[in-house]
Design an enzyme around this catalytic site. Structure first.
Site, PDB file in Angstrom:
ATOM      1  N   ARG A  74     -24.308 -40.089 -97.065  1.00  0.00           N
ATOM      2  CA  ARG A  74     -24.214 -38.647 -97.060  1.00  0.00           C
ATOM      3  C   ARG A  74     -24.919 -38.160 -98.329  1.00  0.00           C
ATOM      4  O   ARG A  74     -25.440 -36.907 -98.230  1.00  0.00           O
ATOM      5  CB  ARG A  74     -23.001 -38.190 -96.566  1.00  0.00           C
ATOM      6  CG  ARG A  74     -22.857 -36.754 -96.585  1.00  0.00           C
ATOM      7  CD  ARG A  74     -21.668 -36.031 -95.632  1.00  0.00           C
ATOM      8  NE  ARG A  74     -21.606 -36.377 -94.291  1.00  0.00           N
ATOM      9  CZ  ARG A  74     -21.753 -35.442 -93.300  1.00  0.00           C
ATOM     10  NH1 ARG A  74     -22.158 -34.303 -93.780  1.00  0.00           N
ATOM     11  NH2 ARG A  74     -21.878 -35.497 -92.114  1.00  0.00           N
ATOM     12  N   GLU A  93     -15.182 -28.728 -94.344  1.00  0.00           N
ATOM     13  CA  GLU A  93     -16.110 -29.156 -95.558  1.00  0.00           C
ATOM     14  C   GLU A  93     -17.073 -28.412 -96.439  1.00  0.00           C
ATOM     15  O   GLU A  93     -16.848 -28.415 -97.721  1.00  0.00           O
ATOM     16  CB  GLU A  93     -16.683 -30.468 -95.260  1.00  0.00           C
ATOM     17  CG  GLU A  93     -15.491 -31.884 -94.704  1.00  0.00           C
ATOM     18  CD  GLU A  93     -16.135 -32.889 -94.170  1.00  0.00           C
ATOM     19  OE1 GLU A  93     -16.254 -34.011 -94.771  1.00  0.00           O
ATOM     20  OE2 GLU A  93     -16.839 -32.732 -93.125  1.00  0.00           O
ATOM     21  N   GLU A 150      -8.104 -40.853 -92.676  1.00  0.00           N
ATOM     22  CA  GLU A 150      -9.047 -41.185 -91.607  1.00  0.00           C
ATOM     23  C   GLU A 150      -9.069 -42.744 -91.636  1.00  0.00           C
ATOM     24  O   GLU A 150      -8.869 -43.075 -90.271  1.00  0.00           O
ATOM     25  CB  GLU A 150     -10.259 -40.563 -91.985  1.00  0.00           C
ATOM     26  CG  GLU A 150     -11.341 -41.101 -91.028  1.00  0.00           C
ATOM     27  CD  GLU A 150     -12.753 -40.893 -91.330  1.00  0.00           C
ATOM     28  OE1 GLU A 150     -13.882 -40.920 -90.747  1.00  0.00           O
ATOM     29  OE2 GLU A 150     -12.850 -39.822 -92.103  1.00  0.00           O
TER      30      GLU A 150
END
Length: 1386
Positions: A907, A1292, A829
């Site tokens: 997160r 995920e 990413e």
């Protein structure tokens, strides 16, 4: 295989070189072999080229480079040859990355391209493709060739042979289940019925044992008169017919092997074909490197720059591959392959019988888990002996059985060396320099009273080097008195070693006397006085294994001697059954449409299984293209005193040096999001091992690598911070301190609870281990500063942006393109940008295209990993189990730059509640700055870490309450309409339903009782059960990223070109997007094509991440298709409902209607505000539950997952087969995270140690749950779900459910600790390591409970050390003052 240390080889004296020249004078310098059926003759051969490099250079790029050490199988090809041992043609799967080109002379090399194409696939290729066994596809050609080798050698293999065939292959995407399903269709045990439910059919008449009275309908004459098929072929698949295979070239049956010599001044290959030729070589030049399988030598050459001027390939000397079964022994040639040795040992066992054949049982057992099949097909016992590895599996067997090594030299002829005297020290033996290992003579056991056993324990069962290995032998007289004994170990000393004190003590003692056992164990303690900081680490564990193996051996043999039933619980090791699994293929039936909701194979699957799919490094070379190789820091933190590339620039082929001075401005050297503070090239100082300092550019990759090694770098060491604890102590943090607070002030809330439980959670990182390492090709254009960058990246737009920044040009001059990725998982990413930027900088400087594909070790050192986490928690809970308050400080190890660490921490905070409701919450997160590589996104992005913290405190709180954890979970579950701790209402929330259905479908209650009953009757084996649930928030937490664009072109022939902002990395995104477009436009998916992802077709894309790509890009495509449908509607009305797209498009085109549409979508409603704790954080939650059952071996720490049941709520699946693949792959990846994948750094220099498959272990084919059942929630409404087709993101969310295996292991360990052996040894032994801690009356907790604090991952070491017993007490090693462990775990 892990390489051993090497030392520089001295130059040979001139007289020896001259003598060697005389020996090889007149030898041939040509190699002749067949390649995919075509004869090849090579002259002027580069001696440093491997078979893999030759094949890829010849354009056969289906064979991949995954690790360069024979540990992943991506490079697998088949070499067919007339086997001199068996005298039959054998089709050997081999690692092309290790095979020297000289080894294929006189053989037939078959690659994935040679057995089929996408239009005419081989049955192996077709079944793997159509049964969904290929996702990213990078590993697929190697897997195809392993299965191809199996069926070529045995068209009807057993189930065990099928599963064993893949022990040298790895896959990071699929979870292995669909590959095994495809492979088992070739098995002799496969159901012959294509209608069988297990084969994807509608149902067999014999399913459930309820066939017709006349038996199976297949045995009856069919109605149309045809005979029933004799082989199983899945419906609509190509039947496998061995008689249609590539034949073994007839000329090779008659091929006469000739002595070969070729090379240059730097390196020379010699290939003798007789013993006399070999002996003459060794006599003339004793320092010549003898190479059989090259399984270790090529690793030394590749990774340690070992230089072997004269290499002698002995794989074609028939005399060294012979064997003879004598009256009392087996003699095997030193260069017999390990595969052949397996068969020979089995034949010898059959000859001598079970009593006398025990040494051969030991050999067979050790070979079963010796490396992978590709290594065993070329590796040899002579090579094992000569390299003298201290952790060899076979060498202890040879020593323990009093085998004899038969050596030979030209001067001395044949002579013998007892194996008990062969090993002299680390990597040194008694073999004279001018001698070779001709044979090994292994004696049979005595007819009565002799016992031989072999043992091995490693991190992973298959294809893994031993932690400790042992071969133990005892011979008793009729009174059970020891006449002879040998206890031999590997992994306990610098060489294979005998336990001399124990051996000495046992002579003359009564075997079976408990006092003798006690004293023998005492002697073993003296034999192995390992220090806490012993090289290789694991001092306590290694000693416990050495003692445990003897303990197992003692009880095994004494029971036999006494005529008693063997205590199977103690004596038997864990053995896997044949793996099975199910999928609920009816889950999407209720909402199936013409295209959507149907299972369809990956759109590129057939290209991937045939090797036609192109990855970045498969692109054809551009004219004048150069290759780059990075010069990386070898220090964790240091000043750069000198960087001098001058020596490198003098080397052949080297064209230039690139570093920070080649950028237009100092600021151009920096990249990174959201904080741009990471340099492409180090300036003055390095902050981590693996930080790029510069790059060498050369004509070939090998020349660039040689140049990089020649760059002189001088350092001055600076203090380094490696662990999170060190960072906290030194307050080394990034400037990001978010929190979430809800309810009463936390101090007040905790005070109101009946009790407060506190604890610490530590979770290690995880390497992405995508099979395709980072790769990039930068192609400069001739005008305007334009450049095209092909990259294996999840983030084309950020690649474009930072390349433009580095080159000092606008973004519109840079086009970033992606064809496909060989896996990403978040690791590409951001971290892929570093390599693309460096290639672009080099390309601009050199004015030519520049390519670089990182080696596996380079990739692991530069690309970062999943963030390790450390959390200090307090939970307020009432005595009835009701949770009151949660107070947590969360720290993540971000590495040396921030990268995405802040968002990962955020997160974790948002998922730290798990699926449980608290009245009050106060959680705080801080990313730490350390001198390790910058950690980055990884599937789950902090969510799994947060949920692991949640399940850990739930387990420990339940233990303190004396309450079953399932009851505590049930009491505190969220329900529909509840508000999370970040004030988001739960809608379409089905976790309680998922748990209920999973319990019912998996027979949870009866299995819980069965596990408890098993544990009550077994001391040394324990089972555990764990049921977990997940809710995973779907959306980027950065609001601006929740957008996507798409471009759809309809051509007037009716074909459609689709472009969108997502990249294909194996997750099936392109497949789903084509299905969405096909349904929307009412066309066949076959008429739609996606060429690539590129920034000049869809601009300003978001990274393919966060499990949101189908939602975002799917709706953008749908938006574009709606526009096109609106334009085409008049033509549908005019031409009628049966009009084809070609007719519609042609009519519209001639009416000058725009047949291109740009679609766009942005996620509505979301926008969380940190601090205020307001706004919606996620668009929705994907939910799931999993139940795992495990069995552990308390004596060794070995374990297996007996069964896993997974149930996911993913809404209305767009493609169930793709989604099942994601669920299975994520679960197995999560299982790896929580059980076996462990990153290690060497303490003395702060360098990453786990840099390849040799020492970093991901789950393999035989690590998956033995029974693996996956289903999707169905028969519910998703009233509030407003996604494309009401589907949920799936990439995920299932990963965390792999933690169910971890907590099942914890459950089993608790059962062992309850047995009353005492907890203190485990607490004492492990307190210093922080691996496991028994909490007694500390941290503000009442002291009546022993609570297991278990660190992740649950490696075999941690499992064993948590199982407290007397053996562990004996093995305890106390650190001396100032002494630390060899490795650092972070």
């Amino acid at each position: 295989m892990a390489p051993g240390l090497t030392t520089p080889r001295p130059a040979a004296p001139k007289e020896n070189i001259d003598a060697l020249q005389q020996v090889v004078a007149g030898w041939d310098n040509t190699l002749t072999f067949f390649l995919n059926g075509t004869k090849v003759e090579l002259e002027n051969i580069d001696p440093e080229v491997t078979l893999l490099e030759y094949l890829r250079g010849a354009g056969l790029t289906g064979t991949k480079l995954g690790c360069a050490e024979g540990g992943c199988g991506a490079c697998t090809v088949v070499i067919s040859q007339l086997n001199p041992t068996t005298k039959k043609v054998y089709h050997a799967s081999v690692n092309a990355c290790l095979a020297p080109l000289v080894s294929v002379d006189g053989k037939h090399v078959i690659t994935v391209e040679g057995i089929g194409s996408s239009t005419r696939p081989h049955p192996v290729q077709e079944r793997i493709a159509l049964m969904h066994g290929s996702q990213c596809g990078f590993c697929t050609p190697g897997i195809v060739m392993s299965l191809y080798a199996l069926v070529r050698n045995n068209p009807s293999p057993t189930e065990h042979e099928v599963e064993e065939a893949f022990d040298g292959n790895l896959c990071r995407c699929t979870g292995y289940r669909p590959i095994l399903d495809a492979a088992h269709t070739f098995s002799s045990a496969a159901s012959p019925c294509s209608k069988a439910a297990s084969n994807g059919g509608s149902g067999c008449c014999m399913d459930g044992g309820s066939g017709p009275a006349g038996g199976c309908c297949k045995k009856m004459k069919s109605l149309d008169g045809d005979e029933p098929p004799q082989r199983f072929t899945p419906p609509n698949f190509i039947e496998y017919r061995p008689d249609t295979e590539l034949i073994f070239p007839p000329s090779l049956h008659k091929y006469e092997m000739k002595a070969v010599a070729f090379g240059n001044k730097k390196k020379r290959w010699l290939r003798p074909v007789t013993m006399s030729q070999l002996l003459e070589i060794k006599n003339a030049l004793p320092s010549s490197k003898i190479i059989g399988g090259s399984t270790e030598t090529q690793i030394e050459v590749k990774f340690k720059n070992a230089q072997y001027t004269n290499s002698v390939y002995v794989g074609d000397i028939a005399e060294l591959k012979e064997f003879k079964i004598g009256d009392n022994d087996l003699t095997i040639g030193g260069n017999i392959t390990l595969t052949d040795l397996e068969k020979v040992a089995k034949d010898t066992l059959a000859h001598f019988g079970p009593e006398r054949g025990q040494p051969f049982v030991a050999i067979i057992k050790q070979l079963e888990y010796f490396a992978g099949r590709q290594i065993r097909n070329v590796g040899t016992p002579g090579g094992n002996l000569a390299t003298a590895s201290p952790i060899s599996d076979l060498n202890p067997v040879f020593v323990a059985t009093n085998s004899t090594l038969v050596a030979q030299s030209l001067e001395d002829g044949e002579f013998e060396i007892p194996m008990t005297k062969f090993f002299k020290g680390y990597r040194t033996t008694a073999l004279p320099p001018n001698a070779i290992i001709k044979a090994i003579r292994v004696p049979a056991a005595a007819p009565k009273g002799e016992f031989v056993r072999a043992y091995k324990q490693s991190k992973r069962k298959d294809d893994d080097i031993a932690i400790v290995t042992a071969a133990l032998r005892v011979r008793l007289n009729n009174d059970s008195v020891v006449e002879d004994v040998n206890l031999v170990y590997g992994g306990m000393a610098p060489t294979t070693v005998q336990a001399k004190k124990a051996i000495e003590y046992l002579h003359g003692k009564k075997w079976g006397d408990p006092e003798v056992l006690e004293n023998a164990m005492n002697a073993l303690e003296e034999d192995f006085p390992l220090k806490y900081g012993v090289p290789g680490g694991m001092a306590v564990y290694r000693k416990s294994l050495a003692f445990g193996f003897f303990y197992r051996f003692w009880h095994d043999t004494t029971a036999i001697v006494a005529g008693k039933t063997v205590e199977e619980d103690l004596v038997n090791e864990i053995k896997r059954n044949i793996s099975t699994g199910t999928r609920d293929n009816t889950a999407a039936k209720a909402y199936e449409q013409k295209v959507l909701g149907k299972s369809k194979e990956h759109v590129a699957a057939m290209k991937q299984v045939t090797g036609e799919a192109q990855y970045t490094d498969d692109m054809p070379l551009q004219q004048g293209e150069l290759h780059a190789c990075l010069v990386l820091s070898t220090k964790a933190h240091a000043k750069l005193l000198k960087v001098d590339p001058s020596a490198a620039l003098e080397l052949p082929g080297v064209k230039g040096w690139v570093d920070h001075t080649d950028l237009p401005t100092p600021d151009a050297n920096f990249w990174g999001a959201p904080v741009r503070h990471e340099p492409f090239f180090a300036v003055d100082e390095v902050h981590t091992d693996g930080q790029p300092i510069g790059a060498i550019v050369a004509s070939t990759a090998a020349q660039a690598a040689a140049g990089a090694r020649a760059v002189l770098v001088e350092y001055e060491d600076l203090p380094a911070i490696l662990t999170t604890e060190e960072a906290i102590e030194k307050e080394s943090f990034f400037n990001h301190h978010h929190y979430i607070r809800k309810g009463r002030p936390i101090t007040e809330a905790l005070a109101s609870a009946d009790r407060v439980v506190t604890g610490v959670v530590k979770l290690g990182g995880q390497e992405h281990f995508y099979l395709e390492t980072n790769a990039s090709v930068a192609i400069p254009k001739r005008e305007g500063g334009e450049i095209e960058v092909w990259s294996s990246t999840q983030n084309p737009t950020e690649t474009q942006s930072f390349v433009a920044h580095a080159l000092g040009v606008p973004a519109n001059r840079v086009v970033a393109k992606v064809k496909r990725l060989g896996g990403g998982f978040g690791g590409k990413e951001t971290r892929s940008i570093q390599l693309s930027g460096i290639c672009a900088i080099a390309a601009k400087k050199m004015g030519k295209p520049v390519r670089c594909m990182l080696n596996r070790d380079e990739d692991m050192r530069t690309s970062g990993a999943r963030h390790p986490f450390l959390a200090y928690w307090k939970v307020g809970v009432n005595n009835d189990g009701k949770l009151v308050a949660l107070d947590v400080d969360v720290y993540c190890n971000g590495g040396w730059t921030q990268d995405l660490s802040a968002a990962v921490t955020d997160r974790a905070l948002s998922h730290i509640d798990g699926v449980y409701k608290f009245e009050s919450v106060d959680v705080r997160g801080t990313p730490c700055r350390t001198n390790t590589v910058s950690n980055t996104a990884f599937r789950g992005f902090g969510g799994p870490q947060g949920m692991f913290i949640a399940e850990t405190y739930m387990e420990e709180v339940a233990d303190h309450l004396g309450m079953p954890v399932d009851k505590l979970r049930e009491i505190n579950l969220y329900h529909e309409g509840d508000m999370t701790h970040f004030n988001q209402e739960l809608k379409d929330y089905h976790v309680p339903l998922l748990i209920k259905q999973l319990k019912e479908e998996s027979n949870y209650d009866s299995r819980r009782k069965a596990v408890d009953d098993f544990n009550a009757t077994h001391k040394w084996k324990k089972r555990g059960l764990s049921l977990l649930a997940t809710k995973f928030g779907i959306s980027f937490t950065a609001l601006f990223l929740n957008q996507a664009g798409a471009l759809v072109h309809i051509y007037h022939d009716g074909s459609i070109l689709l472009a969108h902002g997502g990249t294909e990395m194996g997750q099936g995104l392109h497949t789903k997007m084509i299905q969405i477009a096909a349904e929307a436009l009412q066309v066949s998916p076959d008429s739609i094509h996606i060429a690539e992802t590129a920034t000049n077709t869809v601009a300003n894309t978001s990274a393919t991440a966060a499990s949101a790509s189908s939602d975002l890009n799917g709706y953008a495509i749908f938006n574009a298709c709606e526009q096109l449908n609106e334009r085409l509607q008049p033509y549908r009305e005019k031409l009628g409902p049966d009009a084809t797209m070609e007719q519609l498009a042609t009519a519209a085109y001639f009416d000058r209607v725009n047949l291109s549409a740009n679609g766009f979508y942005k996620t509505p409603d979301i926008g969380y505000i940190w601090g205020a704790n307001s706004g919606q954080m996620f668009f929705y939650f994907t939910q799931g539950a999993a139940l795992a059952e495990v069995e552990i071996d308390c004596l060794t720490g070995d374990w297996t997952c007996l069964r896993a049941d997974v149930k996911m709520d993913i809404g209305r699946s767009i493609n169930p087969a793709i989604d099942y693949g994601q669920i299975e792959g994520a679960f197995v990846q999560g299982q790896g995270l929580f059980t076996m994948e462990e990153l290690l750094w060497t303490r003395n220099n702060g360098r990453l140690f786990t840099t390849g498959p040799g020492n970093y272990k991901i789950p393999g084919f035989r690590d998956v749950p033995q029974e693996f059942n996956v289903s999707m929630l169905k028969d519910v409404e998703w009233k509030e779900l407003r996604t494309i087709q009401r589907s949920r993101g799936v990439g995920e969310p299932p990963l965390f459910l792999g933690a169910s295996v971890f907590f099942a292991i914890r459950d089993a360990v608790k059962a062992r600790r309850r047995d009353g052996e005492g907890v203190a040894p485990a607490k004492t032994a492990m307190a210093a390591k922080g691996v496991v801690d028994g909490v007694d009356g500390v941290d503000g907790v009442d002291g009546e409970k022993d609570v297991l604090r278990f660190r992740s991952p649950a490696t075999t070491e941690r499992i064993r050390l948590a199982c407290a017993d007397e053996i562990l007490r004996r093995a305890y090693v106390a650190p001396e003052e100032g002494e630390d462990e060899w490795f650092v775990t972070i």
